[in-house]
Write a protein that holds these residues in place. Structure first.
Motif, PDB file in Angstrom:
ATOM      1  N   ALA A   2      36.284  37.050  30.069  1.00  0.00           N
ATOM      2  CA  ALA A   2      36.596  35.749  30.677  1.00  0.00           C
ATOM      3  C   ALA A   2      37.430  35.930  31.943  1.00  0.00           C
ATOM      4  N   VAL A   3      38.374  36.868  31.903  1.00  0.00           N
ATOM      5  CA  VAL A   3      39.213  37.140  33.077  1.00  0.00           C
ATOM      6  C   VAL A   3      38.367  37.733  34.200  1.00  0.00           C
ATOM      7  N   PHE A   4      37.506  38.680  33.859  1.00  0.00           N
ATOM      8  CA  PHE A   4      36.672  39.330  34.873  1.00  0.00           C
ATOM      9  C   PHE A   4      35.724  38.314  35.524  1.00  0.00           C
ATOM     10  N   VAL A   5      35.165  37.420  34.716  1.00  0.00           N
ATOM     11  CA  VAL A   5      34.265  36.395  35.251  1.00  0.00           C
ATOM     12  C   VAL A   5      35.028  35.463  36.187  1.00  0.00           C
ATOM     13  N   LYS A   6      36.211  35.046  35.792  1.00  0.00           N
ATOM     14  CA  LYS A   6      37.017  34.140  36.626  1.00  0.00           C
ATOM     15  C   LYS A   6      37.347  34.792  37.965  1.00  0.00           C
TER      16      LYS A   6
ATOM     17  N   LYS B 208      36.234  33.577  41.853  1.00  0.00           N
ATOM     18  CA  LYS B 208      37.196  33.397  42.950  1.00  0.00           C
ATOM     19  C   LYS B 208      36.829  34.262  44.152  1.00  0.00           C
ATOM     20  N   LEU B 209      36.422  35.502  43.872  1.00  0.00           N
ATOM     21  CA  LEU B 209      36.099  36.411  44.974  1.00  0.00           C
ATOM     22  C   LEU B 209      34.857  35.944  45.730  1.00  0.00           C
ATOM     23  N   VAL B 210      33.829  35.519  45.016  1.00  0.00           N
ATOM     24  CA  VAL B 210      32.611  35.055  45.690  1.00  0.00           C
ATOM     25  C   VAL B 210      32.890  33.777  46.471  1.00  0.00           C
TER      26      VAL B 210
ATOM     27  N   ILE C 212      30.652  40.946  38.394  1.00  0.00           N
ATOM     28  CA  ILE C 212      30.639  40.624  39.824  1.00  0.00           C
ATOM     29  C   ILE C 212      29.203  40.483  40.329  1.00  0.00           C
ATOM     30  N   LEU C 213      28.280  41.332  39.874  1.00  0.00           N
ATOM     31  CA  LEU C 213      26.891  41.204  40.319  1.00  0.00           C
ATOM     32  C   LEU C 213      26.261  39.916  39.802  1.00  0.00           C
TER      33      LEU C 213
END
Length: 406
Positions: free
Chosen positions: A121-125, A129-131, A368-369
């Motif tokens: 969940a943290v990685f997805v969030k 934000k980055l995209v 991220i991908l």
């Protein structure tokens, strides 16, 4: 492979006058890979007093055979058993069973599937934000703005470090040191070591329990000590392994995937149509780029590999990048193809020493991908990428891209 036999019955390894650590070779190693494969199962490099293996059919089984090809001599060029070794051994990478089994079991328990799932969940969030950020820019650097930013935002908290510019800069420098040190003690390594010497007080402090955030993987290693599952002196050494090797390889895989997807718009279109190919997209990038290009082993006996003898107690360098592009194993080995089976690639090693952090790396890459293919319709290469030269790590320094929002 066959057992100990007389040397007269078998070929001696051909001698190759090549330097795989020359800057031009590191920039583009593919002809050197081909030369090593043409030499046969094994060749000898007098410049470094080591044997090399580059064919997939030899490298993959050798990686599994730890009884014959031991890790105790070090994963790099130098024999770390000898007096004057310039780096200490890794507590997980450069040991064999039963010691390796004990350490890896404790690490796997600390890095449980439940813990890794909790990070999703943290990685997805962070990916979202980055995209959001990069889509506001006309041009982006796929390395600096995407892969390095993403990994330096997600990995430190997972380990138990704060997310700061200092943390990012220091961790990538430590990664460069870690992989330069696995090559020869050349000017490239010496320059990186000189730079890294300045941050060693920070490095040593981050290995200590009081400086790790609660709930991170580092903290869980110290909890394993409390539970009697891990020797006290091992916890900081294992944190050190992640400090030095947790960012660069994953960043290399992600930026490599972006590079190949930008060069192959048909493959990017396929990925957007079939998001279930995210894992193959990442695995194929790892196969082609092979972030860790080589891994060293030490022969524990005279061993014959496909008719060629390697004497006992000699350093053998396995060229993973060469095996991953071996045309005898891979159809169209230099093509980026999301429909191929990447089963058998050795970018993460093989056997008992297969990368311990692979679950985290794959999760970061997939998160991220996945967000990129949802939000970005097209990826365009806006100029030639610049490669970061390192003795062992293959990665990009910059990747100029233009993203077209979906």
């Amino acid at each position: 492979m066959s057992g100990t036999m007389t040397t007269e019955a078998f070929r001696q390894a051909p001698v190759l006058d090549i330097d795989p650590y020359d800057e031009a070779v590191l920039e583009s190693p593919f002809e050197t890979f081909a030369e090593m494969r043409r030499a046969g199962p094994v060749a000898f490099l007098p410049k470094y007093d080591m044997y090399v293996m580059a064919r997939h059919r030899d490298v993959q089984p050798a990686l599994k055979d730890w009884q014959t090809f031991s890790s105790t001599g070090g994963s790099g060029v130098a024999d770390i058993r000898k007096p004057g070794a310039w780096r200490p051994p890794s507590a997980i990478v450069e040991v064999d069973p039963p010691r390796h089994s004990y350490v890896r079991s404790a690490m796997q328990k600390a890095m449980s599937p439940q813990l890794i799932r909790s990070w999703r969940a943290v990685f997805v969030k962070e990916a979202e934000k980055l995209v959001d950020t990069v889509l506001q820019q006309e041009y982006v650097d796929g390395v600096v703005d995407i892969s390095e930013t993403y990994i330096s935002t997600t990995f430190p908290p997972a380990l138990g470090l704060p997310v700061t510019p200092e943390t990012r800069e220091n961790l990538f420098l430590l990664g460069s040191l870690n992989f330069d040190a696995q090559g020869p003690r050349n000017a490239r390594y010496e320059a990186t070591q000189k730079q890294a010497d300045k941050i060693m007080p920070w490095h040593d402090a981050m290995m200590r329990r009081e400086n790790l955030l609660p709930g991170g993987f580092g903290d869980r290693l110290y909890q394993a000590v409390d539970a009697g599952e891990l020797e006290p002196e091992l916890a900081p050494l294992l944190v050190r392994s992640f400090l030095r090797g947790g960012l660069d390889t994953t960043s290399s895989a992600i930026s490599g995937a972006l590079w190949y997807l930008a060069q192959n718009p048909d493959q990017y279109a396929l990925l957007r149509q079939e998001p279930e190919r995210i894992r193959p997209a990442l695995e194929e990038a790892m196969r082609l780029e092979t972030p860790i290009q080589t891994v060293g082993r030490l022969t524990m006996r005279d061993v014959v590999v496909d008719g060629t003898l390697i004497p006992n107690d000699r350093k053998v360098m396995m060229f993973l990048g060469a095996a991953n592009r071996d045309p005898d194993f891979w159809d169209r080995p230099d093509d980026y193809d999301l429909t191929r089976s990447t089963l058998g690639h050795v970018a993460l090693g093989n056997g008992i020493h297969m990368c311990i952090g692979q679950m985290i790396a794959r999760l970061e890459g997939e998160c991220i991908l996945s967000e990129i293919i949802k939000r970005v319709a097209e990826i365009h290469l806006e100029g030639p990428p610049v490669r970061r030269i390192n003795n062992v790590l293959r990665s990009l320094k910059s990747l100029p891209l233009r993203l077209k929002a979906a």
